[in-house]
Design an enzyme around this catalytic site. Structure first.
Site, short mmCIF file in Angstrom:
data_model
loop_
_atom_site.label_atom_id
_atom_site.label_comp_id
_atom_site.label_asym_id
_atom_site.label_seq_id
_atom_site.Cartn_x
_atom_site.Cartn_y
_atom_site.Cartn_z
N LYS A 286 -16.77 -1.36 -6.41
CA LYS A 286 -15.77 -0.38 -5.99
C LYS A 286 -15.92 0.85 -6.88
O LYS A 286 -16.38 0.74 -8.01
CB LYS A 286 -14.35 -0.96 -6.14
CG LYS A 286 -13.31 -0.27 -5.30
CD LYS A 286 -13.23 -0.82 -3.89
CE LYS A 286 -12.32 0.01 -3.01
NZ LYS A 286 -12.09 -0.61 -1.70
N ASP B 252 -12.47 4.60 1.37
CA ASP B 252 -11.24 3.89 0.99
C ASP B 252 -10.15 4.96 1.01
O ASP B 252 -10.31 6.01 1.67
CB ASP B 252 -11.39 3.24 -0.39
CG ASP B 252 -10.24 2.27 -0.71
OD1 ASP B 252 -10.22 1.17 -0.15
OD2 ASP B 252 -9.34 2.62 -1.50
P1 NDP Z 1 -6.14 6.38 3.92
O1 NDP Z 1 -6.37 7.31 2.81
O2 NDP Z 1 -6.72 6.67 5.25
O3 NDP Z 1 -4.58 6.14 4.13
C1 NDP Z 1 -3.79 5.68 3.07
C2 NDP Z 1 -2.34 5.63 3.54
O4 NDP Z 1 -1.57 4.98 2.55
C3 NDP Z 1 -1.73 7.02 3.72
O5 NDP Z 1 -0.76 6.97 4.71
C4 NDP Z 1 -1.11 7.27 2.35
O6 NDP Z 1 -0.07 8.21 2.34
C5 NDP Z 1 -0.59 5.89 2.02
N1 NDP Z 1 -0.51 5.74 0.57
C6 NDP Z 1 -1.49 5.91 -0.34
N2 NDP Z 1 -1.03 5.72 -1.57
C7 NDP Z 1 0.28 5.45 -1.44
C8 NDP Z 1 1.32 5.16 -2.36
N3 NDP Z 1 1.09 5.11 -3.67
N4 NDP Z 1 2.54 4.90 -1.86
C9 NDP Z 1 2.80 4.94 -0.53
N5 NDP Z 1 1.86 5.22 0.39
C10 NDP Z 1 0.62 5.46 -0.06
O7 NDP Z 1 -6.65 4.96 3.37
P2 NDP Z 1 -7.03 3.67 4.21
O8 NDP Z 1 -6.19 3.53 5.41
O9 NDP Z 1 -8.51 3.65 4.33
O10 NDP Z 1 -6.67 2.51 3.16
C11 NDP Z 1 -5.39 1.90 3.12
C12 NDP Z 1 -5.48 0.58 2.38
O11 NDP Z 1 -6.44 -0.27 3.04
C13 NDP Z 1 -5.96 0.66 0.92
O12 NDP Z 1 -5.34 -0.37 0.18
C14 NDP Z 1 -7.45 0.36 1.03
O13 NDP Z 1 -8.00 -0.12 -0.17
C15 NDP Z 1 -7.43 -0.72 2.11
N6 NDP Z 1 -8.68 -0.92 2.82
C16 NDP Z 1 -9.28 0.09 3.53
C17 NDP Z 1 -10.45 -0.15 4.19
C18 NDP Z 1 -11.08 0.87 5.09
O14 NDP Z 1 -12.01 0.49 5.82
N7 NDP Z 1 -10.64 2.11 5.09
C19 NDP Z 1 -11.14 -1.47 4.11
C20 NDP Z 1 -10.37 -2.47 3.41
C21 NDP Z 1 -9.22 -2.19 2.77
P3 NDP Z 1 -0.30 9.65 1.69
O15 NDP Z 1 -1.12 10.40 2.70
O16 NDP Z 1 1.05 10.21 1.48
O17 NDP Z 1 -1.04 9.43 0.40
#
Ligand code: NDP
Length: 455
Positions: A135, A175
């Site tokens: 990562k 991510d």
């Molecule tokens: P994105 O950046 O596309 O979206 C993240 C979302 O989570 C946004 O809505 C963001 O809001 C919100 N968020 C981030 N940090 C916080 C916080 N501290 N408190 C509240 N909301 C928060 O990321 P992904 O959708 O790709 O990833 C989401 C999760 O899924 C993560 O845990 C990631 O590790 C996991 N994941 C993703 C994969 C992928 O293929 N993309 C694969 C496997 C796991 P805001 O815009 O306000 O920051």
């Protein structure tokens, strides 16, 4: 500090191990939490596997192969020099090249990336594909930055990272904060520096080596996992009310699949608050969210203004009554109080799209209530699985169709479900998916490490 050796017949095996780990990695609370979540199942299992115990396999797995940390310097639109810190944690390549995403978020630090890389190793093993775990990321916040600033940051980041990665060495992906825009900038810079067009990064756009279904894979996979869990009770997704957190890549495609399967998703969130739409988020509204988040890069509050529903500033959606819950935002976004609320309101299943979104105390409550609970390393493994398929397509210089890839994703999730069930079924027939995922993920990596000898 000497490597920790587990001994047979130690009733206090987990607290003793955690004491050793915490002393060795002071202050890394997320990393401690992730190791505890795995150790609680794997350490007792080791009692019946002296070969792994004597080879100190689990202790070795809590020490990444290496961590690279580097300075990232770039210039903003005002010509001001900005400094960030970049990392790559190459955790374990026992069963394949390091593989795992890159996160750009101000909260990124070594503890968070070590927890994510540790989890990734077991998750990748669970997929059945030959992928190691890693990562990376930086404490860079893409929010509020212009496209050119993001481009300059990504190029500066890759200028150091490129010497540590390669299609047979380490293959990053996206991510939080890293989507197709950032992947494109980073891949372009890698190609320029290495003078090679290789599948060194996944999540690429379709025009230059990306895979169909990759963008959808994590969200779809999380819902497929729920579908398989419900099927063990003769139940389906259809007609269920679902609460989803986040509004990024994973949340959007979880909602997409939920709509397709006849559920009613009613919430979305970002770090500022959540919207509650009791009418349900439909395809039209979801398209609007995609434009809001991926193109205009706006806030979820605008959804409430656009569609006339409730917005709850500074809150998380777990108090909304539902049948199913999908935490898809970030780590530690669901605590014990919220878990108790979900259970009280009739929630029967939780599938984790985000990495480690539930605190251990919340997981304990889900399991005590015997509701269906799929941990992230199983439930969100669809993303890395399709990344693995993207690597295969790049290697053979072919592209498979959307239908073929969706079929493979569906099968991989079913196989993951079966692996969890095999190792997680308890005497009263309840399936402890966390235990199943931990042991199934550990076994394959441990077998490879044992075969390599002491290193
Ligand atoms: P994105 O950046 O596309 O979206 C993240 C979302 O989570 C946004 O809505 C963001 O809001 C919100 N968020 C981030 N940090 C916080 C916080 N501290 N408190 C509240 N909301 C928060 O990321 P992904 O959708 O790709 O990833 C989401 C999760 O899924 C993560 O845990 C990631 O590790 C996991 N994941 C993703 C994969 C992928 O293929 N993309 C694969 C496997 C796991 P805001 O815009 O306000 O920051």
């Amino acid at each position: 500090m000497a490597i920790w050796h587990t001994k047979k017949d130690q009733p206090d095996i987990v607290p003793r191990f955690m004491h050793w780990l915490e002393q060795r990695n002071p202050g890394e609370t997320e990393f401690h939490q992730a190791v505890y979540e795995v150790g609680i199942n794997v350490l007792p299992y080791l009692r019946n596997h002296p070969e792994y115990m004597e080879a100190a396999i689990f202790g070795r797995l809590t020490e990444p192969d290496r961590i690279v940390s580097f300075r990232v310097v770039w210039e903003d639109d005002n010509g001001k020099v900005q400094i960030n810190r970049g990392y790559r944690v190459q955790h374990c390549n026992a069963i394949g090249p390091y593989k795992g995403g890159i996160r750009f978020h101000p909260s990124v630090n070594q503890s968070i990336l070590k927890f994510l890389a540790f989890e990734q190793t077991f998750k990748n093993s669970l997929t059945g594909l030959p992928l190691g775990g890693g990562k990376g990321g930086a404490d860079f916040d893409p929010k509020g930055k212009s496209d050119r600033e993001v481009m300059r940051f990504c190029q500066a980041f890759m200028t150091e990272l490129y010497r540590h990665i390669g299609m047979h060495t380490d293959v990053p992906a996206g991510d939080i904060g890293v989507g197709p825009r950032e992947i494109s900038y980073m891949f372009g810079q890698y190609k320029r520096l290495a003078n090679q067009f290789t599948g060194v990064i996944t999540g690429k756009r379709l025009a230059f080596g990306g895979s169909e279904i990759r963008v959808e894979a994590t969200g779809y996979g999380t819902v497929y996992m729920m579908e398989d869990m419900l099927a063990t009770h003769g139940d389906t997704i259809e007609g269920k009310t679902a609460v989803v957190s986040g509004s990024g890549n994973v949340a959007q495609y979880a909602v997409d699949k939920l709509i397709e399967l006849g559920a009613k998703p009613v919430t979305l969130s970002d770090s500022s608050g959540f919207i509650y739409d009791p009418q349900g988020i439909d395809c039209h509204k979801l398209r609007w969210v995609r434009e809001l988040k991926d193109v205009r890069r706006g806030r979820i509050q605008e959804y409430a203004d656009e569609f006339g529903c409730e917005y709850h500033a500074g809150q998380r959606p777990w108090k909304v009554p539902c049948d199913l819950a999908f935490p898809c935002a970030t780590q530690n976004e669901l605590n014990a109080e919220e878990a108790a609320m979900l259970i009280k309101n009739g929630c029967i299943g939780v599938s984790e799209g985000a990495n480690m979104p539930s605190r251990q105390s919340a997981i304990d409550l889900f399991q005590q209530a015997k509701i269906l609970f799929a941990p992230s390393k199983a439930a969100n493994a669809g993303g890395v699985a399709v990344s693995g398929l993207e690597m295969t397509q790049n290697s053979i210089r072919m592209s498979w169709t959307r239908d073929e890839l969706n079929r493979q994703l569906r099968q991989i999730m079913t196989d993951i479900h079966a692996r969890c069930e095999r190792h997680g079924r308890e005497s009263d027939d309840y399936v402890n998916y966390l235990k199943g995922a931990n042991i199934a993920g550990f076994e394959k990596v441990a077998e490879a490490m044992l075969a390599y000898g002491v290193m």
